[in-house]
Structure formats: structure tokens, C-alpha cells
Write a protein that holds these residues in place. Sequence first.
Motif, PDB file in Angstrom:
ATOM      1  N   GLN A 107       0.822  -1.191   0.000  1.00  0.00           N
ATOM      2  CA  GLN A 107       0.000   0.000   0.000  1.00  0.00           C
ATOM      3  C   GLN A 107       0.864   1.251   0.000  1.00  0.00           C
ATOM      4  N   THR A 108       0.288   2.337  -0.498  1.00  0.00           N
ATOM      5  CA  THR A 108       0.938   3.636  -0.438  1.00  0.00           C
ATOM      6  C   THR A 108       0.053   4.565   0.386  1.00  0.00           C
ATOM      7  N   PHE A 109       0.661   5.633   0.933  1.00  0.00           N
ATOM      8  CA  PHE A 109      -0.061   6.529   1.837  1.00  0.00           C
ATOM      9  C   PHE A 109       0.135   7.984   1.451  1.00  0.00           C
ATOM     10  N   ARG A 110      -0.845   8.776   1.819  1.00  0.00           N
ATOM     11  CA  ARG A 110      -0.626  10.213   1.917  1.00  0.00           C
ATOM     12  C   ARG A 110      -1.467  10.730   3.083  1.00  0.00           C
ATOM     13  N   VAL A 111      -0.995  11.790   3.711  1.00  0.00           N
ATOM     14  CA  VAL A 111      -1.683  12.381   4.862  1.00  0.00           C
ATOM     15  C   VAL A 111      -1.793  13.877   4.619  1.00  0.00           C
ATOM     16  N   GLU A 112      -2.964  14.434   4.865  1.00  0.00           N
ATOM     17  CA  GLU A 112      -3.151  15.863   4.686  1.00  0.00           C
ATOM     18  C   GLU A 112      -4.267  16.350   5.592  1.00  0.00           C
ATOM     19  N   MET A 113      -4.269  17.654   5.835  1.00  0.00           N
ATOM     20  CA  MET A 113      -5.372  18.291   6.560  1.00  0.00           C
ATOM     21  C   MET A 113      -6.393  18.722   5.518  1.00  0.00           C
ATOM     22  N   ARG A 114      -7.641  18.344   5.726  1.00  0.00           N
ATOM     23  CA  ARG A 114      -8.659  18.541   4.691  1.00  0.00           C
ATOM     24  C   ARG A 114      -9.961  19.055   5.321  1.00  0.00           C
ATOM     25  N   PRO A 115     -10.601  20.071   4.734  1.00  0.00           N
ATOM     26  CA  PRO A 115     -11.927  20.493   5.227  1.00  0.00           C
ATOM     27  C   PRO A 115     -12.926  19.356   5.058  1.00  0.00           C
ATOM     28  N   ALA A 116     -13.777  19.180   6.027  1.00  0.00           N
ATOM     29  CA  ALA A 116     -14.750  18.086   5.989  1.00  0.00           C
ATOM     30  C   ALA A 116     -15.876  18.399   5.030  1.00  0.00           C
ATOM     31  N   ALA A 117     -16.117  17.485   4.072  1.00  0.00           N
ATOM     32  CA  ALA A 117     -17.303  17.586   3.230  1.00  0.00           C
ATOM     33  C   ALA A 117     -18.529  17.363   4.101  1.00  0.00           C
ATOM     34  N   GLU A 118     -19.687  17.746   3.586  1.00  0.00           N
ATOM     35  CA  GLU A 118     -20.901  17.715   4.401  1.00  0.00           C
ATOM     36  C   GLU A 118     -21.220  16.322   4.924  1.00  0.00           C
ATOM     37  N   ASP A 119     -21.067  15.282   4.073  1.00  0.00           N
ATOM     38  CA  ASP A 119     -21.425  13.936   4.531  1.00  0.00           C
ATOM     39  C   ASP A 119     -20.463  13.439   5.597  1.00  0.00           C
ATOM     40  N   VAL A 120     -19.181  13.769   5.459  1.00  0.00           N
ATOM     41  CA  VAL A 120     -18.199  13.377   6.474  1.00  0.00           C
ATOM     42  C   VAL A 120     -18.418  14.158   7.764  1.00  0.00           C
ATOM     43  N   ALA A 121     -18.657  15.457   7.637  1.00  0.00           N
ATOM     44  CA  ALA A 121     -18.886  16.294   8.815  1.00  0.00           C
ATOM     45  C   ALA A 121     -20.071  15.799   9.626  1.00  0.00           C
ATOM     46  N   GLU A 122     -21.135  15.406   8.924  1.00  0.00           N
ATOM     47  CA  GLU A 122     -22.316  14.897   9.616  1.00  0.00           C
ATOM     48  C   GLU A 122     -21.975  13.663  10.439  1.00  0.00           C
ATOM     49  N   THR A 132     -10.141  18.331   9.165  1.00  0.00           N
ATOM     50  CA  THR A 132      -9.986  16.920   9.531  1.00  0.00           C
ATOM     51  C   THR A 132      -8.605  16.448   9.104  1.00  0.00           C
ATOM     52  N   VAL A 133      -8.158  15.369   9.716  1.00  0.00           N
ATOM     53  CA  VAL A 133      -6.938  14.695   9.283  1.00  0.00           C
ATOM     54  C   VAL A 133      -7.352  13.595   8.319  1.00  0.00           C
ATOM     55  N   LEU A 134      -6.893  13.681   7.088  1.00  0.00           N
ATOM     56  CA  LEU A 134      -7.187  12.651   6.095  1.00  0.00           C
ATOM     57  C   LEU A 134      -5.976  11.752   5.929  1.00  0.00           C
ATOM     58  N   ARG A 135      -6.184  10.461   6.157  1.00  0.00           N
ATOM     59  CA  ARG A 135      -5.167   9.453   5.854  1.00  0.00           C
ATOM     60  C   ARG A 135      -5.702   8.631   4.676  1.00  0.00           C
ATOM     61  N   PHE A 136      -4.983   8.712   3.551  1.00  0.00           N
ATOM     62  CA  PHE A 136      -5.439   8.077   2.320  1.00  0.00           C
ATOM     63  C   PHE A 136      -4.492   6.943   1.946  1.00  0.00           C
ATOM     64  N   CYS A 137      -5.060   5.745   1.743  1.00  0.00           N
ATOM     65  CA  CYS A 137      -4.271   4.567   1.371  1.00  0.00           C
ATOM     66  C   CYS A 137      -4.707   4.078  -0.002  1.00  0.00           C
TER      67      CYS A 137
END
Length: 257
Positions: A107-122, A132-137
Motif C-alpha cells: 500500500q501507499t499513503f498520503r496524509v493531509e489536513m482537509r476540510p470536511a465535506a458535508e457527509d463526512v462532517a455529519e 480533519t486529518v485525512l489518511r489516504f491509502c
Amino acid sequence: MSRQPKYRQVADALRREIADGTWSPGSRLPSESELSTRFDASRNTVRSGLSQLVSEGLITSSQGLGYEVRSHEVFKLNASRFENLSFPQTGDAYSTDVAAAGRRPSQTFRVEMRPAAEDVAERLAVDAGATTVLRFCHRFVDDVPWSTQATYYPEWLADEAPRLTEPGDIAEGTTRYLAGHGIEQIGYFDEISTRMPTPEESRLLEIGAGIPVLLWMRTGYSDERPIRCTVTTFRGDLNRMNYEIGDLSARSENEPQ
């Protein structure tokens, strides 16, 4: 006489033969010329039928090499055991499950700070647009793209569990890492849906037209509040998900696992 267009008759016949093992994974189909003779159809008609099977992900086309039946070794994920802290793990849950199946995870990773979309925020019980902290694999099984996974953590967790913001893998898995910091996931809520992939998903997962993706959204909770929202996007042709709920002592060993 079939009322189906001729190209669909070609596709239907070859699809049946792939399903019954006449053409095994990795084998090459007869040439367009040979199929034209067999089906008494023009090469353009045969090509249209073959293109239908390409769009369904059953065969691949290579310039100068013809058509080959794709290997479809489906990975079976037990979603009820995934991330279960009482289940023995070697590394994170993904690596453990893939390795236990006798296959090779990467697997590969990236990490970034990301504004929460409405569905995630809910789901995280934060305001839309909150950081939010986004960890993407980007995950693979035997070097074949298997899934992408985007996990969003509320910003307050970054102070209590700072490794969340560091790039790269958390070897024991984030669920165990958070539990070690007193933030234990005691429950989760799953949502499962399907749709056609976006262009970016098609690129990352290497899937052709006609193949859907399976979306698995899991919201994890501590005893006080949501602690993460994970959106996993699977190739629809290479994955099967199952759950174990309740007492299964009467289940036959010969039933599908």
C-alpha cells in the motif's frame, strides 16, 4: 432464432464459455477471424461483441496479442472482524487479512489536513468545512489494485494522537494506536452502496467501463463521540464482503467463507 443483435449473441456465447471454464483465466480467445467464421458474422460484429466483454471486465485486449480472459481471484473480506481489537493481528487489519489469505499486501499513503465535506462532517459530528486529518491509502493485493481508503479524523484527535498526522503507515493500525492512547473504538456503523467509478477511481483501481465500485463507509465511535469516518472504495469485480453475526455453530464448514 434469437432476436438479440448478432454482437450480443457473440458476447453471450463467449461469456457462458468463460463462466463454465471453456476459456480459463489467462487463456487467449480465438482470433477475430476465427470467431467471424464460427459465428458467421463480420469482424466488426465480432469486435463489438468482444468489446462488450472488455467493458464487463471479463477479457482484456492487447494490440497485436488479441483477447485474453482476465484472472478474477476474488478477495473475501470479513467486515465484522476487520479492526476487531480482540482478533490477532500482524500489522494492521488489512495486512493481516491479506497475508492470512496467502496473498501479498502492499500500500501507499498520503496524509493531509482537509476540510470536511458535508457527509463526512455529519458523521463526525463537526461543522461542514471543519479541519480533519485525512489518511489516504492506495491498497494492492498481489500487486493488483484492490481498494482506496480515505479515513477522516476530527482535528481534536491530532493533539491526543500525533502520529495520525505523520506520513506513512502506522504499523499496528490506527484503531489499535488510538486505543493505546485511551481512545478506544467501542462500536461502528457501516453503510454499503455501489455506483459506477469516477475517472480518478477508474485510474487508481485500473477498472474499465462497465465495472462498478463497492463503497464501504464505516463510522467509528468511542464511548463519547465519533472518532473517525472511513470510506473504502473497492473494485466491484475482485471483492466480496461478509459479516458474522450471532452464534454460527450450526454453520457448515462447506458453506462459502
